[in-house]
Enzyme design. Structure first.
Site, mmCIF file in Angstrom:
data_model
loop_
_atom_site.group_PDB
_atom_site.id
_atom_site.type_symbol
_atom_site.label_atom_id
_atom_site.label_comp_id
_atom_site.label_asym_id
_atom_site.label_seq_id
_atom_site.Cartn_x
_atom_site.Cartn_y
_atom_site.Cartn_z
ATOM 1 N N ASP A 1 0.820 -1.220 0.000
ATOM 2 C CA ASP A 1 0.000 0.000 0.000
ATOM 3 C C ASP A 1 0.854 1.271 0.000
ATOM 4 O O ASP A 1 1.981 1.261 0.492
ATOM 5 C CB ASP A 1 -0.913 -0.018 1.239
ATOM 6 C CG ASP A 1 -2.100 0.916 1.099
ATOM 7 O OD1 ASP A 1 -2.388 1.365 -0.031
ATOM 8 O OD2 ASP A 1 -2.737 1.202 2.126
ATOM 9 N N HIS B 1 2.407 3.097 -8.934
ATOM 10 C CA HIS B 1 2.166 1.660 -9.125
ATOM 11 C C HIS B 1 3.342 1.017 -9.860
ATOM 12 O O HIS B 1 3.727 -0.104 -9.576
ATOM 13 C CB HIS B 1 0.874 1.435 -9.922
ATOM 14 C CG HIS B 1 -0.360 1.887 -9.191
ATOM 15 N ND1 HIS B 1 -0.566 1.613 -7.866
ATOM 16 C CD2 HIS B 1 -1.451 2.601 -9.600
ATOM 17 C CE1 HIS B 1 -1.739 2.130 -7.486
ATOM 18 N NE2 HIS B 1 -2.280 2.741 -8.511
ATOM 19 N N LEU C 1 10.945 -19.982 -3.751
ATOM 20 C CA LEU C 1 9.800 -19.279 -3.169
ATOM 21 C C LEU C 1 8.536 -19.451 -4.019
ATOM 22 O O LEU C 1 8.597 -19.394 -5.249
ATOM 23 C CB LEU C 1 10.153 -17.782 -3.115
ATOM 24 C CG LEU C 1 9.057 -16.816 -2.672
ATOM 25 C CD1 LEU C 1 8.855 -16.883 -1.167
ATOM 26 C CD2 LEU C 1 9.415 -15.386 -3.080
HETATM 27 C C1 IPE Z 1 -5.560 -2.644 -0.177
HETATM 28 O O1 IPE Z 1 -5.214 -1.309 -0.338
HETATM 29 C C2 IPE Z 1 -5.470 -3.337 -1.496
HETATM 30 C C3 IPE Z 1 -4.140 -3.449 -2.055
HETATM 31 C C4 IPE Z 1 -3.014 -3.047 -1.527
HETATM 32 C C5 IPE Z 1 -4.089 -4.101 -3.326
HETATM 33 P P1 IPE Z 1 -6.314 -0.178 -0.519
HETATM 34 O O2 IPE Z 1 -5.559 1.090 -0.652
HETATM 35 O O3 IPE Z 1 -7.236 -0.523 -1.607
HETATM 36 O O4 IPE Z 1 -7.091 -0.239 0.867
HETATM 37 P P2 IPE Z 1 -8.001 0.848 1.576
HETATM 38 O O5 IPE Z 1 -9.032 1.277 0.593
HETATM 39 O O6 IPE Z 1 -7.118 1.991 1.962
HETATM 40 O O7 IPE Z 1 -8.558 0.153 2.777
HETATM 41 C C1 IPE Z 2 -1.674 0.202 -3.310
HETATM 42 O O1 IPE Z 2 -1.405 1.565 -3.343
HETATM 43 C C2 IPE Z 2 -1.879 -0.377 -4.677
HETATM 44 C C3 IPE Z 2 -3.277 -0.755 -4.963
HETATM 45 C C4 IPE Z 2 -4.272 -0.704 -4.114
HETATM 46 C C5 IPE Z 2 -3.556 -1.209 -6.312
HETATM 47 P P1 IPE Z 2 -2.574 2.619 -3.363
HETATM 48 O O2 IPE Z 2 -2.923 2.916 -4.774
HETATM 49 O O3 IPE Z 2 -3.705 2.190 -2.502
HETATM 50 O O4 IPE Z 2 -1.860 3.883 -2.728
HETATM 51 P P2 IPE Z 2 -2.478 4.897 -1.695
HETATM 52 O O5 IPE Z 2 -2.953 4.097 -0.517
HETATM 53 O O6 IPE Z 2 -3.591 5.605 -2.381
HETATM 54 O O7 IPE Z 2 -1.343 5.796 -1.366
HETATM 55 MG MG MG Z 3 -4.126 2.415 -0.545
#
Ligand code: IPE
Ligand code: IPE
Ligand code: MG
Length: 250
Positions: free
Chosen positions: A29, A46, A138
Site C-alpha cells: 500500500d 504503481h 519461493l
Molecule cells: C488494499 O489497499 C489493497 C491493495 C493493496 C491491493 P487499498 O488502498 O485498496 O485499501 P483501503 O481502501 O485503503 O482500505
Molecule cells: C496500493 O497503493 C496499490 C493498490 C491498491 C492497487 P494505493 O494505490 O492504494 O496507494 P495509496 O494508498 O492511495 O497511497
Molecule cells: Mg491504498
C-alpha cells in the site's frame, strides 16, 4: 537447509541463526501517495511499486522464505477511476510479458477471481503459472481481484454444491476441509502480515488465513520499501510471542 549468505543485509552471525518465517503476507500500500508527493500521476507509483515487489520477492527467495503472498488488486479496487484501473491492468500485463519476472527460482501463482480479467491477461496468467510451476524456490501468491470475503464465499459455495449433489455429508465439514477450498489450499497460514504506508487495517486481505498471523505496520510507502525494512519486520516478528490460545510455558 543452510541459507546462502551472499548479501549485505544478513551480515552478522546472529542474523544467520534467526528463524526465517515460512509465509509472509504483504499489503502493498501507498503507491498513490508516493506518486502524489512527487506531483506525478498515481500510476507512476504503481509502476515503482511493481519493481519493489520484484526485488522483495527475489530477496525472500534468497533468505529461504517459502511463501510470499502479495496483495496487488482487491475486489474493491475496481471502484477506482477507470484510468487507474486500466493502468494497473497494463502493469500486470507488462510484468507477465517481461523476462524479468521469469528465469528465476520463483514459482508464481495467482489468487483471486481471474474470470473478471480480460482474456489476454487471463492467458498470460495461465502461461506464467505453467512456466514457473516446477520451480523449487519461493512460491509467490499474487493476489489480483482478490477479496478475503469472496474467497470464503466461494469455498462455502463449493461445499454447498457438493452437499446438494449428495457427495458430501455437511456434518463432515471442518476447518481443514474448508481450508482445502481456499485459493491458498495446502500452504501454511501467513506468519505475519505486513502493511506499509501507515494504514492499520486488513482491507479484506486473507481473512481466514490471518486468524493467528502477527500484524506488522510500517509508515514507509510501498515504493520506498527495501529488503532492509523487510529484515526489520522479520526481527520484529521474531520478538513476538505466539501462544495460539495457550500460555507461554506450554
Ligand atoms: C488494499 O489497499 C489493497 C491493495 C493493496 C491491493 P487499498 O488502498 O485498496 O485499501 P483501503 O481502501 O485503503 O482500505
Ligand atoms: C496500493 O497503493 C496499490 C493498490 C491498491 C492497487 P494505493 O494505490 O492504494 O496507494 P495509496 O494508498 O492511495 O497511497
Ligand atoms: Mg491504498
Amino acid at each position: 537447509m543452510a541459507q546462502e549468505k551472499d548479501n549485505n543485509v544478513l551480515s552478522s552471525a546472529s542474523d544467520a541463526q534467526r528463524p526465517v518465517p515460512e509465509h509472509i503476507g504483504i499489503i502493498m500500500d501507498g503507491n498513490g501517495r508516493w506518486a502524489k508527493k512527487r506531483g506525478m500521476p498515481r500510476k507512476f507509483g504503481h509502476k515503482r511499486g511493481a519493481k519493489v515487489f520484484e526485488d522483495i520477492a527475489e530477496y525472500c527467495d534468497k533468505i529461504g522464505v517459502k511463501y510470499l503472498t502479495v496483495y496487488a488488486f482487491s475486489t474493491e479496487n475496481w471502484s477506482r477511476p477507470k484510468d487507474e484501473v486500466s493502468a494497473l491492468m497494463k502493469l500486470f500485463k507488462d510484468y507477465l510479458t517481461t523476462t524479468e519476472g521469469k528465469g528465476k527460482n520463483i514459482r508464481i501463482k495467482f489468487i483471486g477471481d481471474m474470470s473478471a480479467l480480460d482474456e489476454e491477461l487471463q492467458q498470460l496468467i495461465v502461461n506464467m503459472e505453467a512456466e514457473t510451476a516446477s520451480r523449487k524456490g519461493l512460491t509467490v501468491f499474487l493476489a489480483i481481484n482478490y477479496g478475503g470475503r469472496d474467497e470464503i464465499v466461494r469455498a462455502a459455495r463449493q461445499l454447498a454444491k457438493e452437499a446438494a449433489a449428495g457427495t458430501l455429508d455437511p456434518e463432515k465439514i471442518d476447518s481443514a476441509m474448508f481450508e482445502s477450498k481456499l485459493y491458498t489450499a495446502g500452504a501454511p497460514d501467513p506468519d505475519f502480515i505486513l502493511r506499509p504506508s501507515g494504514e492499520k487495517r486488513l482491507s479484506n486481505f486473507m481473512l481466514w488465513q490471518a486468524s493467528y498471523s502477527e500484524f506488522i505496520y510500517m509508515d514507509t510507502l510501498w515504493p520506498d520499501f527495501t529488503p532492509e525494512l523487510l529484515e526489520e519486520a522479520i526481527a520484529e516478528f521474531n520478538k513476538r510471542s505466539r501462544r495460539y490460545g495457550k500460555v507461554e510455558e506450554q
